[in-house]
Scaffold this motif. Structure first.
Motif, short mmCIF file in Angstrom:
data_model
loop_
_atom_site.label_atom_id
_atom_site.label_comp_id
_atom_site.label_asym_id
_atom_site.label_seq_id
_atom_site.Cartn_x
_atom_site.Cartn_y
_atom_site.Cartn_z
N TRP A 3 0.82 -1.20 0.00
CA TRP A 3 0.00 0.00 0.00
C TRP A 3 0.86 1.26 0.00
O TRP A 3 0.61 2.20 -0.76
CB TRP A 3 -0.91 0.00 1.23
N ALA A 4 1.87 1.28 0.87
CA ALA A 4 2.71 2.48 1.01
C ALA A 4 3.42 2.80 -0.29
O ALA A 4 3.38 3.95 -0.78
CB ALA A 4 3.72 2.29 2.14
N LEU A 5 4.08 1.81 -0.88
CA LEU A 5 4.82 2.05 -2.12
C LEU A 5 3.88 2.38 -3.28
O LEU A 5 4.20 3.22 -4.13
CB LEU A 5 5.68 0.83 -2.47
N GLY A 6 2.72 1.72 -3.30
CA GLY A 6 1.75 2.02 -4.35
C GLY A 6 1.23 3.44 -4.25
O GLY A 6 1.12 4.15 -5.26
N LEU A 7 0.92 3.90 -3.03
CA LEU A 7 0.42 5.26 -2.85
C LEU A 7 1.51 6.29 -3.13
O LEU A 7 1.23 7.35 -3.70
CB LEU A 7 -0.11 5.43 -1.43
N ILE A 8 2.74 6.00 -2.72
CA ILE A 8 3.85 6.93 -3.00
C ILE A 8 4.04 7.07 -4.51
O ILE A 8 4.19 8.19 -5.04
CB ILE A 8 5.14 6.46 -2.32
N ALA A 9 4.03 5.94 -5.22
CA ALA A 9 4.19 5.99 -6.68
C ALA A 9 3.03 6.75 -7.33
O ALA A 9 3.24 7.58 -8.21
CB ALA A 9 4.28 4.57 -7.24
N LEU A 10 1.81 6.47 -6.88
CA LEU A 10 0.64 7.16 -7.44
C LEU A 10 0.70 8.65 -7.14
O LEU A 10 0.42 9.49 -8.02
CB LEU A 10 -0.64 6.56 -6.85
N GLY A 11 1.08 9.01 -5.92
CA GLY A 11 1.17 10.42 -5.56
C GLY A 11 2.22 11.16 -6.38
O GLY A 11 1.97 12.28 -6.85
N LEU A 12 3.38 10.54 -6.57
CA LEU A 12 4.43 11.19 -7.36
C LEU A 12 4.00 11.34 -8.82
O LEU A 12 4.28 12.37 -9.46
CB LEU A 12 5.72 10.37 -7.28
#
Length: 274
Positions: free
Chosen positions: A252-261
């Motif tokens: 979840w964390a890496l997915g949200l970070i990638a989506l946010g960037l």
């Protein structure tokens, strides 16, 4: 000699490396955010410490007055169990909510091409994480003085759980800061769901008392995995909820970070023009 001097003067001068420019931008933004937080409200730091204390006091009072007995948590005392859950959840919540206003608050700085909207979000998340970490250390220190079991039995595991919740909050903050700047109603929705998340994240009431069929669905909440993992690091005999997996939280964390960037990169010009 004059020609040689002019030629040397006209040669392009090497600029600073991008990482050095970014570091300078982040340093300046950090000082700005820190001073704004410190001077905006004289009681801001006071409330950061009092908020979890007030929550713990209210929950203990409800448990004792309404139910007539202390809560029983397998492998952990109730008060330290709740404190670790509250501080872990507040770490996630503040990193999710605070960045939503970062872009608007720093709108005037985007006249400088070195400053990007994503810089303001990342710096605010860093400040929130460091602030919450200091507050957690203060709780641990005070707990040691009053003989409250808040010293982690497995410090590395406890720190890993804390950092995982921080990363999850950063990912949510990056994503929601971009989305809320494009669709303002999202910021209101985030505030509404904060309380249900608190209740459903195994923070103030143990979820193991719920039926297994319902617990299976609640374990889709990544916050639960981070809080349970952190508690295992604090309490040596604590039994986490079945299915606790820190790897799931990091997906979840890496997915949200990638989506946010990606959202910040795709809509950078629109975010600057808000």
């Amino acid at each position: 000699m004059a020609i040689s001097s002019d030629t040397t003067h006209d040669q392009p001068q090497p600029g600073r490396p991008p990482w050095e420019v970014t570091r300078s931008v982040w340093s300046a933004l950090f000082v700005r955010e820190f001073l704004a937080r410190l001077m905006a409200d004289r009681l801001a730091w006071f409330w950061m410490i009092v908020e979890p204390i007030a929550f713990v006091a209210i929950m203990i009072a409800v448990r004792v007055v309404v139910l007539g007995h202390d809560a029983q948590i397998a492998g952990a005392e109730f008060v330290p169990w709740m404190i670790t859950g509250l501080l872990g959840f507040f770490l996630f919540r503040e990193n999710m909510q605070r960045p939503i206003g970062a872009i608007e608050a720093n709108q005037g700085l985007f006249a400088y091409r070195q400053v990007k909207p994503v810089d303001t979000v990342l710096v605010r998340c860093y400040l929130e994480g460091m602030t919450r970490s200091v507050i957690f250390l203060l709780f641990i220190a005070v707990g040691a003085l009053i003989q409250l079991d808040l010293l982690p039995d497995r410090p590395v595991m406890a720190m890993a759980g804390w950092m995982s919740l921080w990363a999850l909050g950063i990912g949510a903050g990056l994503t929601l800061s971009a989305l809320s700047a494009l669709v303002p109603e999202i910021s209101k929705l985030v505030r509404i769901v904060s309380l249900p998340l608190l209740i459903l994240s195994n923070v103030i009431a143990p979820l193991h008392l719920l039926p297994h069929d319902l617990l299976v669905y609640l374990m889709y909440n990544p916050i639960v995995h981070g809080i349970e993992y952190m508690r295992v690091g604090f309490f040596p005999y604590y039994e986490p909820l079945p299915g606790t997996d820190i790897t799931y939280l990091w997906y979840w964390a890496l997915g949200l970070i990638a989506l946010g960037l990606m959202l910040h990169l795709r809509f950078e010009l629109r975010l600057k023009a808000k």
